[in-house]
Design a protein around this motif. Sequence first.
Motif, PDB file in Angstrom:
ATOM      1  N   TYR A 224       2.348   9.862  -9.812  1.00 23.27           N
ATOM      2  CA  TYR A 224       1.667   8.943  -8.815  1.00 23.27           C
ATOM      3  C   TYR A 224       0.654   7.936  -9.224  1.00 23.27           C
TER       4      TYR A 224
ATOM      5  N   ILE B 239      -1.395   5.134  -7.286  1.00 18.49           N
ATOM      6  CA  ILE B 239      -2.462   5.490  -6.324  1.00 18.49           C
ATOM      7  C   ILE B 239      -3.972   5.439  -6.932  1.00 18.49           C
TER       8      ILE B 239
ATOM      9  N   GLU C  88      -4.508  -0.182  -2.160  1.00 14.78           N
ATOM     10  CA  GLU C  88      -3.239  -0.739  -1.537  1.00 14.78           C
ATOM     11  C   GLU C  88      -2.980  -2.259  -1.431  1.00 14.78           C
TER      12      GLU C  88
ATOM     13  N   GLU D  43     -12.479   7.130  -1.245  1.00  7.83           N
ATOM     14  CA  GLU D  43     -11.012   6.866  -1.858  1.00  7.83           C
ATOM     15  C   GLU D  43      -9.929   7.780  -1.315  1.00  7.83           C
TER      16      GLU D  43
ATOM     17  N   LEU E 243      -6.565   7.386   0.934  1.00  6.82           N
ATOM     18  CA  LEU E 243      -5.264   7.869   0.189  1.00  6.82           C
ATOM     19  C   LEU E 243      -4.530   8.672   1.089  1.00  6.82           C
TER      20      LEU E 243
ATOM     21  N   THR F 106      -3.572   6.959   4.408  1.00  9.30           N
ATOM     22  CA  THR F 106      -2.309   5.820   4.436  1.00  9.30           C
ATOM     23  C   THR F 106      -1.235   6.125   3.473  1.00  9.30           C
TER      24      THR F 106
ATOM     25  N   GLU G 242       3.263  10.068   1.445  1.00  8.15           N
ATOM     26  CA  GLU G 242       3.926  10.912   0.242  1.00  8.15           C
ATOM     27  C   GLU G 242       2.998  11.746  -0.401  1.00  8.15           C
ATOM     28  N   VAL G 243       1.864  11.528  -0.788  1.00  3.89           N
ATOM     29  CA  VAL G 243       0.639  12.137  -1.425  1.00  3.89           C
ATOM     30  C   VAL G 243       0.227  13.225  -0.261  1.00  3.89           C
TER      31      VAL G 243
END
Lengths: 236, 314
Positions: A8, A24, A28, B98, B102, B105, B108-109
């Motif tokens: 990630y 990550i 974004e 943050e 994450l 949005t 996957e995570v």
Amino acid sequence: MIPYVNEYDTPNCNTLAETAKKSIRTPESLGLDRCIQCGACTASCPAARFSDYSPRQIVKKVLENDHSVLESKMIWSCFYCYSCNVRCPRNNSPVTIVQVLRQMAINEGIGVEKLAYFLEIGEYLAENGASKVPETGIRNMEKDLGERWIGIKRNLGSTRSEMGLSSRDFRNTNGEVQAILESTGYFEREKWIKIKIEEKRIHGFVKTNYSDKDKKNGEFGFESDRKYTGQEAITV
Amino acid sequence: MKAIESIPDRKLLLFKSCMVGQEYPGVETATRYVFDRLGIDYCVNDEQSCCTGIGHYTDIFEGLTTAAIAARNFAVARKCGYPNITCLCSTCYAVNKEACELLNTNAEVRDKVNSIFKEKGFDDLVYEKGDMDSRTNFYHAVEILLSKVGQIKEAKKFDFSGVKAASHHACHYYKVKYLDVVGSPENPQLIDTIAEACGASPVRWYEDRTLTCGMGFSQLHLNKNTSLQVTKTKLDSLQRAGVELMLHMCPNCHIQYDRYQPVIEKEFGVKYDMVHMNIAQFVALSMGADPYKVCGFQTHSVPLEGFLEKTGIL
Ligand code: SF4
Ligand code: SF4
Ligand code: SF4
Ligand code: SF4
């Protein structure tokens, strides 16, 4: 290569820029491709001011897909102060790109010795639910801060009690934090890093003291500008 | 920009900070003292863990671990009914905010984190998209103080007039999520405004005001010389500006300035006249709190007795 792939933080992509954008660690909306090499990041950067470091140059190397940047000492000088992040006019974020580069370097065993100091934070967090300054750090602080601080730390429990707090900053995480660190692969990664550090130690690659003495003094002196004598005046 | 009117005073989880707990417990007790007097509805929950901040920024934790730990803390906050995470440490603030973004949005995570929770039988920790709002569920304690600045002014018990106070706003408060700052991220004035309400004279601007404290996570330990150079630059500038009180909002900046000021004096052969405290400690003092039992000044490296005597508190 690290057995536990840090997928990630450092997704496997064709170019450094793609990895940085997909990671990550970076926002974004990362404006990496929009970088105009204006240097606002470097102008705001404390690391650039006090050492040989340039976020603008790092971004350039990433855009050029120059993997030598992973070997550069530079990436380990960033303060993670995010000044470049707030100042960049193109919504780029050199600070988070540097974080990705450090992770990529770690994956390849580069610079892992710099992590040695901090690795115990993970186990301590798993066990106690809190972080603390690592032991080596404490010893350095004792040396630097002297008797007063040592006394403060010695009395911390009773001081906290006098203030109506529990004598220790106690956290009750029901073993969940430990379990989470196991499942994300943190411990595997930590083990791998420790082995790498040990290998480097055996081969004598690890210096005990990293600090560079000959730093800049923070005055804005532009070496290359001084050498540049300027254009000749046009006289008629 | 965050609007002052939007800052809540209900259902705040006062997020415990390990560095506050281990170095400056007075920051927590002073904040609680002030919150109690301002009638703020908050709770402290021991189930909450460290946000991973120090490990995250010394590169030992990867993003997935940080996100999973954050999701767990979000569940702790929601379960106790206090979902407005309010931090004493600017890094906790940024890391949590943050991580929330994450988790909202990046499916996957989020799925990965939830699969870890389910596999371990922690079904109550599962995070669904939108469980928390990265813009409206995360605050720094200083924002709460700012939103009550009128009440703080009324509760003033001491005369701090003429005290030249300068602020150091923590970079992880205003340079990470810079669109969500109260005021301009180029010139944050939260601390100055609160200090003024307590009667001090804020310096508002000094050279290198937005320079980082120099701690730099691994930098203090790996490149100590550069780290202290940065700190010194700021202290030099404050000295030139005639500042006697430096106010901060983050335990890490606090360590760097308060603990290392005497070190810099020794190593660089300089002398500084300012003392340090967290803005919450200053507000507590102004409301009449005990400098030791509430503000915990006995854990500071730069002694505050001179300042307290001068202002008539001792
Ligand atoms: S400030 Fe932004 S646009 Fe300018 S050089 Fe740095 S990264 Fe590129
Ligand atoms: S975060 Fe790093 S690159 Fe950005 S301004 Fe700070 S030290 Fe420089
Ligand atoms: S950022 Fe620092 S003080 Fe805050 S929880 Fe994490 S380690 Fe503790
Ligand atoms: S000034 Fe230093 S300690 Fe404070 S938020 Fe910035 S980097 Fe962190």
